[in-house]
Design a protein around this motif. Structure first.
Motif, short mmCIF file in Angstrom:
data_model
loop_
_atom_site.label_atom_id
_atom_site.label_comp_id
_atom_site.label_asym_id
_atom_site.label_seq_id
_atom_site.Cartn_x
_atom_site.Cartn_y
_atom_site.Cartn_z
N LYS A 71 0.89 -1.09 0.01
CA LYS A 71 -0.09 -0.02 0.02
C LYS A 71 0.83 1.26 -0.07
O LYS A 71 0.49 2.21 -0.77
CB LYS A 71 -0.96 -0.05 1.09
N ASP A 72 1.98 1.12 0.82
CA ASP A 72 2.67 2.44 0.96
C ASP A 72 3.83 2.31 -0.07
O ASP A 72 4.43 3.51 -0.03
CB ASP A 72 3.35 2.69 2.40
N GLU A 73 4.09 1.30 -0.53
CA GLU A 73 5.23 1.09 -1.53
C GLU A 73 6.66 1.64 -0.88
O GLU A 73 7.55 2.30 -1.45
CB GLU A 73 5.24 1.84 -2.82
N LYS A 74 6.47 1.31 0.52
CA LYS A 74 7.89 1.64 1.13
C LYS A 74 8.20 0.50 2.16
O LYS A 74 7.49 -0.60 2.31
CB LYS A 74 7.81 2.70 2.04
N ILE A 75 9.68 0.05 2.35
CA ILE A 75 9.94 -0.84 3.40
C ILE A 75 10.76 -0.61 4.48
O ILE A 75 11.55 0.47 4.10
CB ILE A 75 10.54 -2.09 2.50
N PHE A 76 10.56 -0.89 5.52
CA PHE A 76 11.33 -0.93 6.62
C PHE A 76 12.71 -1.55 6.63
O PHE A 76 12.56 -2.87 6.32
CB PHE A 76 10.56 -1.19 7.94
N VAL A 77 13.85 -1.07 6.88
CA VAL A 77 14.96 -1.66 6.88
C VAL A 77 15.77 -1.44 8.24
O VAL A 77 15.99 -0.35 8.40
CB VAL A 77 15.78 -1.09 5.48
#
Length: 521
Positions: A352-358
């Motif tokens: 949904k956000d097209e982001k990833i936590f790294v």
């Protein structure tokens, strides 16, 4: 992990034995050198190991020998396939108590040594390994079989302690001075820590606060690959952690989240590690033996750890030591992240956000820092496929100015028919190259490979099709993964290629093949 081995020299008239202790991380070459010293041989003749029983199962004489022996076609124990002693690890063959391997030294005098695994021990600190802990009677001298048979040699010796001391003294001098390459660089065994961490992971139950759709990444500082993690258990069907490795793993993860592929199609594509918690009776034998080997207690339902490795083109298998290192890191960082989530940290939604936590270590520091990155950054980081065919081959194809009024289907896929290329090796799924005339609904080319799909095979086979039909088809239909491997050809050859979800002619053939294989099981 230390192997306690009882070695008996056979057919010498009296009991001649040595009990030795050696690290399981070492090779059969190391064991050969150890046996030479403990029996006071001089390594002047040929030798060979023959596996009789491993992991509690009788074997049909699998042979392990020096690499240079391949030239000796008339060896007394010659077979078509030999395993190389410098490549075979003791831990892979000595698995259960009473596993048995024969060691033959000197094909003339025929000195046969029976090696039995007595026990697997924890390594003691301040204890030199390898060592001899027990010795009974003397070993015969070199080249003495004839004298021994005539009764001219007495092997009985009643001072076992002195014999052990003499052997260990030779071992100390030998490993320190005479053979500096005796042992390979010691490999860190990650399994004890991994098993303990799995026990802690199951007790904390992070799946009670983390769903399997909560995807986060850890940058492994050793392999420098991203590990995309998903905690499973929120649906109360399976509990544990899935770790998708690298960009192959990332694309498989996206398939799992978004596609309607069947289970085999997803498994054949993914590179991942799965730690799950099962009932004792559901564990594979190798998994139970692993837990028993390290003597770490597990109790209760859905509490026994299972460690499964998935790689493209390979059968699911027990993780290797370095894979255990990776899931150890993944479990450690997942539990730390779980604490942060309990105190209010919110992770972005991958789709949904097209982001990833790294989580990553900037500038190789000791601690992991948290970052949120744009999903496109990962896609951009995916390495481009290289052109693998020669420039000469490419020029020949460019001269094919004839465009054929035909549409072909082209794919490389794994066949659900696992085969073993070598004993003790992980089975592979063979690769099927399939090419069909889409309009005539016939297969025009097929090939099988016993290796993983790679760009070289894909590009070579497509060029072969052009030569076979004597031109370039007007349209080529293919799937997204095959397109990825042949993409370097497309710009140079100006090919009209379409990525489709279905290849009807090929799909029908593969469905029939899979149905036939299933009925044969």
């Amino acid at each position: 992990m230390i192997l306690e081995l009882n070695v008996t020299l056979q057919h010498v008239g009296v009991l001649v034995t040595r009990t030795v202790e050696i690290d399981a991380q070492h090779t059969f070459y190391d064991l050969h050198l150890l046996l030479q010293e403990t029996f006071n041989w001089t390594d002047s003749h040929l030798h060979e190991f023959t596996v009789k029983r491993t992991d509690g199962k009788d074997m049909n004489g699998v042979e392990i020998s020096p690499e240079e022996y391949d030239q000796f076609e008339h060896s007394p124990l010659n077979t078509e396939k030999r395993l190389i002693e410098k490549e075979e690890m003791l831990r892979d063959w000595f698995v259960q108590e009473n596993d048995k391997i024969m060691y033959l030294y000197d094909y003339g005098d025929n000195w046969e040594h029976e090696i039995l695994l007595e026990s697997i021990k924890t390594k003691e600190t301040d204890v030199p390994y390898p060592r001899c802990s027990k010795a009974i009677n003397l070993a015969p001298p070199e080249n003495s079989r004839g004298e021994l048979l005539m009764g001219n040699i007495d092997l009985e010796y009643n001072n076992s302690k002195k014999l052990v001391d003499e052997i260990n003294q030779r071992l100390t001098k030998w490993t320190d001075h005479m053979h500096p390459d005796f042992f390979q660089e010691e490999v860190i065994d990650y399994w004890p820590e991994t098993l303990l961490m799995a026990k802690q992971f199951q007790q904390i139950k992070p799946w009670e606060e983390m769903s399997d759709e909560l995807i986060f990444a850890i940058l492994d500082p050793v392999s420098e690959q991203y590990m995309f993690c998903s905690v499973i258990g929120n649906a109360e069907e399976m509990y544990g952690l899935t770790v998708y490795i690298g960009m192959d793993g990332f694309f498989a993860l996206l398939d799992t989240l978004t596609s309607d592929r069947n289970e085999f199609e997803i498994l054949q594509r993914q590179h991942s590690l799965l730690v799950s918690f099962e009932n004792r009776t559901d564990l594979d034998r190798s998994e139970y033996n692993l837990i028993k080997m390290y003597d770490i207690p597990f109790r209760g339902k859905k509490a026994w750890p299972s460690f499964v490795s998935f790689k493209p083109g390979l059968y699911p298998w027990l993780m290797e030591n370095d894979e255990a290192r990776m899931v150890l890191l993944a479990m450690e960082e997942t539990l730390l992240l779980h604490k942060e989530i309990q105190t209010g940290l919110q992770l972005p939604d991958l789709l949904k956000d097209e982001k990833i936590f790294v989580k990553a270590k900037p500038d190789k520091t000791d601690t992991f820092n948290n970052f949120v990155l744009d999903l496109n950054a990962f896609l951009a980081a995916n390495p481009e496929v290289e052109l693998t065919i020669s420039e000469l081959c490419l020029k020949r194809v460019k001269k094919m100015r004839r465009t054929l009024p035909m549409t072909i289907e082209f794919t490389l896929t794994y066949v659900n028919m696992p085969i073993k290329v070598e004993q003790k090796e992980r089975p592979i799924f063979p690769v099927a190259v399939m090419v069909a005339d889409h309009d005539k609904e016939i297969i025009i080319h097929h090939e099988m490979y016993e290796q993983r799909i790679d760009p070289f095979i894909a590009q070579k086979e497509l060029i072969h099709v052009f030569h076979q039909v004597e031109g370039v088809p007007q349209t080529i239909l293919t799937d997204d993964r095959t397109y990825y491997y042949i993409s370097p050809l497309l710009g140079d050859l100006n090919i009209n290629i379409q990525i489709v979800n279905s290849l009807p002619v090929i799909d029908a053939l593969l469905a029939g093949l899979h149905g036939y294989l299933s009925s044969e099981e």
